[in-house]
Design a protein around this motif. Structure first.
Motif, PDB file in Angstrom:
ATOM      1  N   ASP A 226       1.042  -1.321   0.146  1.00  0.00           N
ATOM      2  CA  ASP A 226       0.020   0.127   0.106  1.00  0.00           C
ATOM      3  C   ASP A 226       0.425   1.303  -0.159  1.00  0.00           C
ATOM      4  OD1 ASP A 226      -1.928   1.610   0.001  1.00  0.00           O
ATOM      5  OD2 ASP A 226      -2.445   1.436   2.245  1.00  0.00           O
ATOM      6  N   ARG A 227       0.169   2.584  -0.138  1.00  0.00           N
ATOM      7  CA  ARG A 227       0.476   4.052  -0.237  1.00  0.00           C
ATOM      8  C   ARG A 227       2.064   4.137  -0.919  1.00  0.00           C
ATOM      9  NH1 ARG A 227       2.151   5.423   4.102  1.00  0.00           N
ATOM     10  NH2 ARG A 227       2.622   3.594   4.943  1.00  0.00           N
ATOM     11  N   ASN A 228       2.247   3.930  -1.991  1.00  0.00           N
ATOM     12  CA  ASN A 228       3.614   3.480  -2.850  1.00  0.00           C
ATOM     13  C   ASN A 228       3.293   5.123  -3.667  1.00  0.00           C
ATOM     14  OD1 ASN A 228       4.871   0.440  -2.301  1.00  0.00           O
ATOM     15  ND2 ASN A 228       3.110   0.114  -3.182  1.00  0.00           N
ATOM     16  N   PHE A 229       4.614   5.635  -4.455  1.00  0.00           N
ATOM     17  CA  PHE A 229       4.428   6.517  -4.782  1.00  0.00           C
ATOM     18  C   PHE A 229       5.124   5.948  -6.299  1.00  0.00           C
ATOM     19  CE2 PHE A 229       5.514  11.153  -6.899  1.00  0.00           C
ATOM     20  CZ  PHE A 229       4.954  11.083  -6.816  1.00  0.00           C
ATOM     21  N   ILE A 230       4.962   5.609  -7.552  1.00  0.00           N
ATOM     22  CA  ILE A 230       6.212   5.623  -9.498  1.00  0.00           C
ATOM     23  C   ILE A 230       5.666   6.889  -9.695  1.00  0.00           C
ATOM     24  CG2 ILE A 230       5.729   3.392 -10.324  1.00  0.00           C
ATOM     25  CD1 ILE A 230       3.997   1.833  -8.335  1.00  0.00           C
ATOM     26  N   SER A 231       7.567   6.662 -10.453  1.00  0.00           N
ATOM     27  CA  SER A 231       7.512   7.584 -11.413  1.00  0.00           C
ATOM     28  C   SER A 231       7.937   7.037 -12.607  1.00  0.00           C
ATOM     29  CB  SER A 231       8.116   8.771 -11.067  1.00  0.00           C
ATOM     30  OG  SER A 231       9.717   9.013  -9.903  1.00  0.00           O
ATOM     31  N   PHE A 232       8.243   7.925 -13.542  1.00  0.00           N
ATOM     32  CA  PHE A 232       8.841   7.315 -14.743  1.00  0.00           C
ATOM     33  C   PHE A 232       7.931   8.675 -16.088  1.00  0.00           C
ATOM     34  CE2 PHE A 232       4.582   4.904 -14.451  1.00  0.00           C
ATOM     35  CZ  PHE A 232       3.659   5.486 -15.824  1.00  0.00           C
TER      36      PHE A 232
END
Length: 260
Positions: A226-232
């Motif tokens: 839960d509660r992941n921050f994913i950037s790309f």
């Protein structure tokens, strides 16, 4: 501005965030960074496009040394366009004959922008935020994967892209400004469509195949915790083969996050 999305897992209602990034840094990113910081500070994990904990400088150097160098036509066009660079106040590539086509392409893309580009990138700012908040850092693509992609690029086609850039530098600069405007307005599908030209010839390798890997990896992460921050890169978000559509097909609920 729809550059951040909230993703809800269909199996357990875990919630995470996706953010499309632009691999440069401009003053207009300030409100976006503020919003991202508020979200990242509440998350349990941060994942960038590549896992920076795996980076091996020696492998990077060896790989760069093995990549093809620009041909005579590129070097000739560069020499002829030097007055244009000076007139526009643009940085001229250093030692292009000794550099790889890959590095020259990246350098020209940055140097020919008409926008005010600051030192660093949006991706670096997000990592700094995660580190400041003592949040574990990972990546949705491994360092080895990125190295293999660099080795597999069709450099003849990339060189043709460089030639186009140098023949019509004003058109290229204008197009880059438009891409950034689409990004700042949150028009991900338009951005994905308009950016096809910059990856022409290598689009399957650099975009479509990676979209599938990104979506599969993100789905696994969002289901397991839960509660992941994913950037790309934002170019991977929109479009019929984009990460958003792939996640929705897999049953995930994806909605835009307001920056207000």
């Amino acid at each position: 501005m729809a550059i951040i999305y909230k993703v809800t897992s269909p199996s357990n209602s875990f919630k995470s965030y996706l953010m499309g990034t632009f691999h440069v840094f401009v003053p207009e990113f300030s409100p976006l960074i503020e919003k991202a910081e508020k979200l990242i500070s509440k998350c349990s994990h941060y994942y960038g496009e590549m896992d920076l904990t795996q980076v091996d400088p020696l492998i990077i150097n060896e790989t760069m040394q093995s990549l093809p160098r620009p041909g005579k036509e590129v070097l000739y066009l560069l020499e002829n366009q030097q007055p244009y660079f000076e007139k526009m106040g643009l940085p001229f590539p250093a030692y292009p004959a000794q550099n790889s086509i890959f590095n020259l392409y990246s350098e020209l893309t940055m140097s020919m922008w008409r926008k005010k580009i600051l030192v660093g990138s949006l991706d670096e700012e997000l990592i700094k935020i995660a580190m400041k908040n003592h949040i574990p850092i990972g990546g949705i693509e491994s360092f080895n994967d990125q190295v293999e992609i660099m080795k597999s690029i069709d450099y003849e086609k990339m060189e043709k892209q460089i030639i186009k850039m140098l023949i019509k530098p004003k058109s290229f600069s204008k197009n880059m400004d438009h891409l950034l405007d689409f990004y700042l307005k949150g028009k991900m599908n338009v951005l994905s469509k308009k950016s096809k030209g910059s990856s022409r010839g290598n689009r399957k390798l650099m975009v479509k195949d990676r979209n599938r890997v990104f979506a599969d990896t993100i789905a696994r992460i969002c289901e397991e915790s839960d509660r992941n921050f994913i950037s790309f890169g934002a170019g991977h978000l929109g479009g019929k083969d984009g990460v958003i559509r792939r996640l929705k097909k897999a049953g995930f609920k994806v909605r835009k996050v307001s920056l207000d």
